[in-house]
Design a protein around this motif. Structure first.
Motif, PDB file in Angstrom:
ATOM      1  N   LYS A  85       0.830  -1.256   0.023  1.00 23.21           N
ATOM      2  CA  LYS A  85      -0.017  -0.067   0.040  1.00 23.21           C
ATOM      3  C   LYS A  85       0.932   1.249  -0.130  1.00 23.21           C
ATOM      4  O   LYS A  85       1.708   1.487   0.885  1.00 23.21           O
ATOM      5  N   GLY A  86       0.513   2.348  -0.886  1.00 31.08           N
ATOM      6  CA  GLY A  86       1.382   3.633  -1.118  1.00 31.08           C
ATOM      7  C   GLY A  86       2.350   3.272  -2.042  1.00 31.08           C
ATOM      8  O   GLY A  86       3.100   4.307  -2.400  1.00 31.08           O
ATOM      9  N   LEU A  87       2.590   2.049  -2.914  1.00 25.17           N
ATOM     10  CA  LEU A  87       3.569   1.816  -3.601  1.00 25.17           C
ATOM     11  C   LEU A  87       2.990   1.763  -5.111  1.00 25.17           C
ATOM     12  O   LEU A  87       2.463   0.446  -5.203  1.00 25.17           O
ATOM     13  N   ASP A  88       2.684   2.587  -5.801  1.00 26.54           N
ATOM     14  CA  ASP A  88       2.096   2.384  -7.274  1.00 26.54           C
ATOM     15  C   ASP A  88       2.764   2.884  -8.176  1.00 26.54           C
ATOM     16  O   ASP A  88       3.931   3.132  -8.115  1.00 26.54           O
ATOM     17  N   PHE A  89       2.072   2.884  -9.531  1.00 26.47           N
ATOM     18  CA  PHE A  89       2.873   3.403 -10.655  1.00 26.47           C
ATOM     19  C   PHE A  89       3.440   4.501 -10.728  1.00 26.47           C
ATOM     20  O   PHE A  89       4.596   4.963 -11.191  1.00 26.47           O
ATOM     21  N   ALA A  90       2.580   5.647 -10.324  1.00 34.16           N
ATOM     22  CA  ALA A  90       3.088   6.994  -9.851  1.00 34.16           C
ATOM     23  C   ALA A  90       4.299   6.982  -9.204  1.00 34.16           C
ATOM     24  O   ALA A  90       4.841   8.110  -9.643  1.00 34.16           O
ATOM     25  N   THR A  91       4.141   6.524  -7.998  1.00 35.01           N
ATOM     26  CA  THR A  91       5.201   6.601  -7.174  1.00 35.01           C
ATOM     27  C   THR A  91       6.733   6.303  -7.863  1.00 35.01           C
ATOM     28  O   THR A  91       7.589   6.753  -7.563  1.00 35.01           O
ATOM     29  N   ILE A  92       6.518   4.959  -8.491  1.00 33.45           N
ATOM     30  CA  ILE A  92       7.540   4.511  -9.208  1.00 33.45           C
ATOM     31  C   ILE A  92       8.249   5.419 -10.314  1.00 33.45           C
ATOM     32  O   ILE A  92       9.305   5.609 -10.387  1.00 33.45           O
ATOM     33  N   GLN A  93       7.314   6.031 -11.092  1.00 33.17           N
ATOM     34  CA  GLN A  93       7.739   7.111 -11.810  1.00 33.17           C
ATOM     35  C   GLN A  93       8.380   8.078 -11.244  1.00 33.17           C
ATOM     36  O   GLN A  93       9.598   8.392 -11.726  1.00 33.17           O
ATOM     37  N   GLY A  94       7.812   8.656 -10.255  1.00 30.88           N
ATOM     38  CA  GLY A  94       8.793   9.557  -9.309  1.00 30.88           C
ATOM     39  C   GLY A  94      10.069   9.291  -9.059  1.00 30.88           C
ATOM     40  O   GLY A  94      11.064   9.992  -9.127  1.00 30.88           O
ATOM     41  N   LEU A  95      10.145   7.850  -8.573  1.00 26.69           N
ATOM     42  CA  LEU A  95      11.528   7.433  -8.303  1.00 26.69           C
ATOM     43  C   LEU A  95      12.459   7.201  -9.508  1.00 26.69           C
ATOM     44  O   LEU A  95      13.633   7.508  -9.354  1.00 26.69           O
ATOM     45  N   LEU A  96      11.868   7.044 -10.517  1.00 32.69           N
ATOM     46  CA  LEU A  96      12.657   6.956 -11.789  1.00 32.69           C
ATOM     47  C   LEU A  96      13.028   8.167 -12.334  1.00 32.69           C
ATOM     48  O   LEU A  96      14.284   8.606 -12.535  1.00 32.69           O
ATOM     49  N   ASP A  97      12.371   9.281 -12.097  1.00 29.58           N
ATOM     50  CA  ASP A  97      12.691  10.649 -12.442  1.00 29.58           C
ATOM     51  C   ASP A  97      13.661  11.135 -11.470  1.00 29.58           C
ATOM     52  O   ASP A  97      14.732  11.822 -12.085  1.00 29.58           O
ATOM     53  N   ALA A  98      13.698  10.741 -10.342  1.00 31.25           N
ATOM     54  CA  ALA A  98      14.914  11.175  -9.405  1.00 31.25           C
ATOM     55  C   ALA A  98      16.175  10.320  -9.782  1.00 31.25           C
ATOM     56  O   ALA A  98      17.303  11.237  -9.802  1.00 31.25           O
ATOM     57  N   ALA A  99      16.003   9.116 -10.248  1.00 26.27           N
ATOM     58  CA  ALA A  99      17.339   8.513 -10.737  1.00 26.27           C
ATOM     59  C   ALA A  99      18.025   9.053 -11.880  1.00 26.27           C
ATOM     60  O   ALA A  99      19.379   9.377 -11.991  1.00 26.27           O
ATOM     61  N   ALA A 100      17.012   9.570 -12.795  1.00 21.02           N
ATOM     62  CA  ALA A 100      17.286  10.245 -14.208  1.00 21.02           C
ATOM     63  C   ALA A 100      17.919  11.467 -14.026  1.00 21.02           C
ATOM     64  O   ALA A 100      18.792  11.968 -14.819  1.00 21.02           O
ATOM     65  N   ALA A 101      17.551  12.241 -12.823  1.00 18.22           N
ATOM     66  CA  ALA A 101      18.360  13.483 -12.548  1.00 18.22           C
ATOM     67  C   ALA A 101      19.452  13.387 -11.735  1.00 18.22           C
ATOM     68  O   ALA A 101      20.365  14.348 -11.790  1.00 18.22           O
ATOM     69  N   ASN A 102      20.180  12.121 -11.447  1.00 18.47           N
ATOM     70  CA  ASN A 102      21.336  12.007 -10.870  1.00 18.47           C
ATOM     71  C   ASN A 102      22.697  12.201 -12.028  1.00 18.47           C
ATOM     72  O   ASN A 102      22.709  11.604 -13.006  1.00 18.47           O
TER      73      ASN A 102
END
Length: 314
Positions: free
Chosen positions: A175-192
């Motif tokens: 609960k709380g881990l959905d596709f939108a959350t994963i997209q935010g994590l991917l965006d953070a990794a892409a900004a590294n």
């Protein structure tokens, strides 16, 4: 002395491991052995000392073997004597999870997080522990986003964590881990900025984006991301994996299109000297990739022939 410097001084090689001292310590006890075996008076004393040394070494060996024979105990001991080591805390937490103790794992990792905000292994394992308890906290997700955006190492761990997160989001097991959350994590990794400097990291991020698009029912976007990932470092194993992934999700025509795109790219670069190059030479002379590609093409073509729309984007 150089070997001991890496384990016993201010030049540490991660955690202390006894086996790294075997070679440096090879000659350490020769003077003692020579001294105990010398002829002369007080022979009985030297014999008693020799027996005492053997008893002491045997006791130490038994003590160490008992610790190394119990991986969970070993992890907890190392975590206790290395409280500032992120690896020690993460390793102990993984054993806590394996033994059904997610609360202990989460508490251990939360305590370690402030001292290691840029270390991926802490928030990745923390989210795993919290998902096991069905209590994923926004603070933990924010900690992971920060680590993904700032970490200089640990890319493989982060990308493996994405695979697990995608599976949990698809099956709604956290609960709380959905596709939108994963997209935010991917965006953070892409900004590294450090990860953007490496082809391998950019390729992995594009591949993960394609997997996320595919999981969300966006096959055309997934194909575009897979093509982008493949263009960064063209490799036959990557092309086959991605094409098979498209086919297994019901889009065999897109899988064929991906293989067609790979055929237009330059051949992969030769690997470095050593076993990787020998392995590549063997596969080349066995025509391994040609056979695998032909087999996958035949499978995808058969699936496309039986699909209502040819297995294109729906």
């Amino acid at each position: 002395f150089a070997g001991h410097l890496l384990e016993s001084t201010w030049l540490p090689l991660e955690l202390y491991y006894e086996h790294r001292n075997y070679l440096p310590a090879m000659l350490l006890f020769w003077p003692i052995g020579i001294g105990l075996g010398m002829p002369g008076g007080l022979r009985w004393l030297r014999q008693a000392l020799a027996v005492a040394v053997l008893v002491l070494l045997g006791a130490l060996t038994w003590q160490r073997a008992s610790l190394w024979g119990d991986a969970y105990l070993q992890a907890r001991v190392w975590a206790a004597i290395n409280p500032d080591s992120a690896r020690a805390q993460a390793s102990a937490a993984q054993y806590d999870l394996a033994h059904g103790r997610p609360r202990i794992a989460a508490a251990r990792l939360r305590n370690a997080l402030p001292a290691h905000p840029d270390d991926l292994q802490i928030p990745v394992n923390l989210i795993g522990a919290e998902c096991r308890m069905a209590s994923l906290r926004p603070q933990s997700l924010q900690a992971l986003r920060h680590a993904l955006a700032t970490s200089k190492v640990g890319g493989t761990l982060g990308f493996n964590g994405f695979n697990e997160a995608l599976d949990m989001a698809a099956h709604r097991t956290c609960k709380g881990l959905d596709f939108a959350t994963i997209q935010g994590l991917l965006d953070a990794a892409a900004a590294n900025p450090d990860w953007r400097a490496y082809k391998g990291s950019r390729q992995d991020l594009a591949h993960l984006q394609g997997m996320l698009d595919l999981a969300q029912g966006q096959p055309a976007q997934a194909l575009a991301e897979f093509d982008r990932a493949l263009a960064i470092t063209p490799r036959p194993d990557t092309a086959l994996e991605q094409a098979a992934m498209l086919g297994s999700r019901g889009y065999p025509k897109l899988g064929l299109a991906h293989l067609d795109y790979y055929a237009t790219l330059p051949p992969p670069a030769k690997p470095a000297f050593g076993m990787p190059r020998v392995h590549a030479w063997v596969l080349l002379h066995q025509h391994y990739w040609q056979h695998e590609t032909a087999h996958l093409r035949a499978t995808l073509a058969a699936d496309a022939a039986h699909a209502p729309d040819g297995g294109s984007a729906r």
